[in-house]
Motif scaffolding. Structure first.
Motif, mmCIF file in Angstrom:
data_model
loop_
_atom_site.group_PDB
_atom_site.id
_atom_site.type_symbol
_atom_site.label_atom_id
_atom_site.label_comp_id
_atom_site.label_asym_id
_atom_site.label_seq_id
_atom_site.Cartn_x
_atom_site.Cartn_y
_atom_site.Cartn_z
ATOM 1 N N SER A 42 0.796 -1.274 -0.075
ATOM 2 C CA SER A 42 0.063 -0.046 0.129
ATOM 3 C C SER A 42 0.828 1.203 0.185
ATOM 4 N N VAL A 43 2.136 1.158 0.158
ATOM 5 C CA VAL A 43 3.081 2.313 0.095
ATOM 6 C C VAL A 43 2.956 3.105 -1.445
ATOM 7 N N GLY A 44 2.682 2.251 -2.289
ATOM 8 C CA GLY A 44 2.822 2.906 -3.688
ATOM 9 C C GLY A 44 3.846 3.190 -4.162
ATOM 10 N N ASP A 45 4.066 4.105 -5.347
ATOM 11 C CA ASP A 45 5.111 4.680 -5.992
ATOM 12 C C ASP A 45 6.129 5.093 -5.085
ATOM 13 N N LEU A 46 7.246 4.376 -5.238
ATOM 14 C CA LEU A 46 8.362 4.718 -4.460
ATOM 15 C C LEU A 46 9.523 5.767 -4.971
ATOM 16 N N ASP A 47 10.095 6.450 -3.896
ATOM 17 C CA ASP A 47 11.312 7.184 -4.056
ATOM 18 C C ASP A 47 12.335 6.052 -3.694
ATOM 19 N N PRO A 48 13.536 6.012 -4.561
ATOM 20 C CA PRO A 48 14.391 4.784 -4.073
ATOM 21 C C PRO A 48 14.785 4.779 -2.742
ATOM 22 N N ARG A 49 14.713 6.088 -1.999
ATOM 23 C CA ARG A 49 15.280 5.947 -0.638
ATOM 24 C C ARG A 49 14.112 5.290 0.217
ATOM 25 N N ILE A 50 12.969 4.934 -0.235
ATOM 26 C CA ILE A 50 11.790 4.459 0.653
ATOM 27 C C ILE A 50 11.980 2.871 0.651
ATOM 28 N N THR A 51 11.873 2.324 1.711
ATOM 29 C CA THR A 51 11.845 0.758 1.853
ATOM 30 C C THR A 51 10.637 0.403 2.522
ATOM 31 N N PRO A 52 9.881 -0.122 2.015
ATOM 32 C CA PRO A 52 8.598 -0.591 2.590
ATOM 33 C C PRO A 52 9.118 -1.940 3.544
ATOM 34 N N LEU A 53 8.152 -2.055 4.866
ATOM 35 C CA LEU A 53 8.610 -2.865 5.620
ATOM 36 C C LEU A 53 7.123 -3.264 6.283
ATOM 37 N N TYR A 54 7.255 -4.408 6.597
ATOM 38 C CA TYR A 54 5.852 -5.021 7.161
ATOM 39 C C TYR A 54 6.227 -4.745 8.764
ATOM 40 N N LEU A 55 5.272 -4.269 9.453
ATOM 41 C CA LEU A 55 4.974 -4.086 10.885
ATOM 42 C C LEU A 55 3.549 -3.744 11.417
ATOM 43 N N ASP A 56 3.246 -4.625 12.256
ATOM 44 C CA ASP A 56 1.886 -4.396 12.987
ATOM 45 C C ASP A 56 2.095 -4.458 14.432
ATOM 46 N N LEU A 57 1.622 -3.399 15.178
ATOM 47 C CA LEU A 57 1.768 -3.034 16.459
ATOM 48 C C LEU A 57 1.295 -4.177 17.316
ATOM 49 N N LEU A 58 0.482 -4.992 16.904
ATOM 50 C CA LEU A 58 -0.229 -6.125 17.596
ATOM 51 C C LEU A 58 0.586 -7.454 17.361
ATOM 52 N N ASP A 59 1.674 -7.475 16.735
ATOM 53 C CA ASP A 59 2.461 -8.741 16.187
ATOM 54 C C ASP A 59 3.727 -8.363 16.466
ATOM 55 N N GLU A 60 4.150 -8.882 17.643
ATOM 56 C CA GLU A 60 5.479 -8.649 18.240
ATOM 57 C C GLU A 60 6.346 -9.484 17.394
ATOM 58 N N VAL A 77 9.658 7.218 14.166
ATOM 59 C CA VAL A 77 8.657 7.862 14.484
ATOM 60 C C VAL A 77 7.304 6.906 14.404
ATOM 61 N N ASN A 78 6.938 7.079 15.628
ATOM 62 C CA ASN A 78 5.557 6.191 16.237
ATOM 63 C C ASN A 78 4.351 6.747 15.783
ATOM 64 N N ASN A 79 3.752 6.485 14.615
ATOM 65 C CA ASN A 79 2.450 7.354 14.349
ATOM 66 C C ASN A 79 1.421 6.393 14.211
ATOM 67 N N ALA A 80 1.643 5.301 13.790
ATOM 68 C CA ALA A 80 0.625 4.355 13.694
ATOM 69 C C ALA A 80 -0.476 4.312 14.831
ATOM 70 N N GLY A 81 -1.814 4.031 14.607
ATOM 71 C CA GLY A 81 -2.648 3.988 15.754
ATOM 72 C C GLY A 81 -4.314 3.696 15.154
ATOM 73 N N ILE A 82 -4.975 3.676 16.133
ATOM 74 C CA ILE A 82 -6.255 3.504 15.573
ATOM 75 C C ILE A 82 -7.470 4.215 16.657
ATOM 76 N N SER A 83 -8.730 4.122 16.387
ATOM 77 C CA SER A 83 -9.535 4.713 17.339
ATOM 78 C C SER A 83 -10.779 3.922 17.324
ATOM 79 N N THR A 84 -11.081 2.963 18.332
ATOM 80 C CA THR A 84 -12.297 2.280 18.534
ATOM 81 C C THR A 84 -13.736 3.032 18.690
ATOM 82 N N GLY A 85 -13.385 4.021 18.989
ATOM 83 C CA GLY A 85 -14.755 5.108 19.385
ATOM 84 C C GLY A 85 -15.354 4.506 20.660
ATOM 85 N N ALA A 86 -14.643 3.629 21.371
ATOM 86 C CA ALA A 86 -15.280 3.122 22.527
ATOM 87 C C ALA A 86 -15.675 4.024 23.516
#
Length: 238
Positions: A42-60, A77-86
């Motif tokens: 999903s990262v899309g068109d890449l600048d050659p300096r970008i390296t996509p990497l699989y990481l899931d905050l819930l998957d140690e 940079v820790n940006n990933a997050g969710i909002s359940t709206g709970a």
């Protein structure tokens, strides 16, 4: 910290604030940016300096593997997050736990995995994207998210102290709302995600421990020392 020549990793890098972090880092001369996401395609068109990497905050395991693959990181940079709206009183505790598992424990897992690399590379910086809801709750179903972000803020402060001797800056970034998919449909003032990334990285270069992106975060931070009625009069019906 000088971002030019750095190697950065951004979680949730495929959209919203995370994507703008990647763009800003490249503009400022980062040598390499790992775009850490649950779907690397999903990262899309890449600048050659970008390296996509699989990481899931819930998957140690995914976090450990990402840390092994990106041992040259100097800026996290820790940006990933969710909002359940709970709601805290009206929804299942499993939803509250999901917010906490993501924002508190997930982010902490990432920091624990990458801190040794940062130290081995001579130091660097960690940026945690927090929220004005770290300090205040609103009536619009933010209870669970607010608890999770408050916990993440406390964790940010604790990690900062523990890493201070290793030349690692730990920065907390607070904002009320940004124009992202998470906030779609909310009729509230929203910051441009690019402005959030810009303010945070300006703070990294200046050595700032905390960045307040917008007027709302500055108001709430200043109000913490006063009577809480100043912030909660709306929810109490005054």
């Amino acid at each position: 910290m000088d971002i030019a020549g750095s190697t950065a990793l951004v979680t949730g890098a495929n959209r919203g604030i995370g994507r703008r972090f990647v763009e800003q880092l490249l503009e400022r001369g980062a040598e390499k940016v790992y775009a850490a996401v649950r779907r690397p395609e999903s990262v899309g068109d890449l600048d050659p300096r970008i390296t996509p990497l699989y990481l899931d905050l819930l998957d140690e395991k995914s976090i450990s593997e990402a840390a092994e693959a990106a041992r040259d990181v100097t800026l996290l940079v820790n940006n990933a997050g969710i909002s359940t709206g709970a709601r805290l009183l009206g929804d299942g505790l499993d939803m509250v736990r999901q917010d906490l598992e993501t924002h508190l424990f997930g982010t902490l897992r990432v920091i624990r995995a990458f801190a040794p690399a940062l130290a081995a590379n001579g130091g660097g910086a960690i940026v945690n994207v927090l929220s004005v809801l770290s300090w205040v709750a609103t009536p619009e179903g933010s209870g669970s998210y607010s608890v999770a972000k408050a916990a993440e803020w406390g964790m940010t402060n604790g990690v900062r102290v523990e890493l201070a001797g290793q030349k690692i800056l730990v920065q907390g970034v607070h904002l009320a709302a940004a124009d992202t998919d998470m906030m779609a449909g909310r009729d509230v003032p929203k910051a441009d995600p690019a402005d959030v990334a810009r303010a945070a990285l300006d703070g990294v270069q200046a050595g700032a421990l905390e960045v307040l992106v917008d007027d709302a975060s500055r108001f709430v931070k200043s109000a913490l020392a006063g009577d809480p009625a100043r912030m909660y009069s709306r929810s109490s019906g005054d």
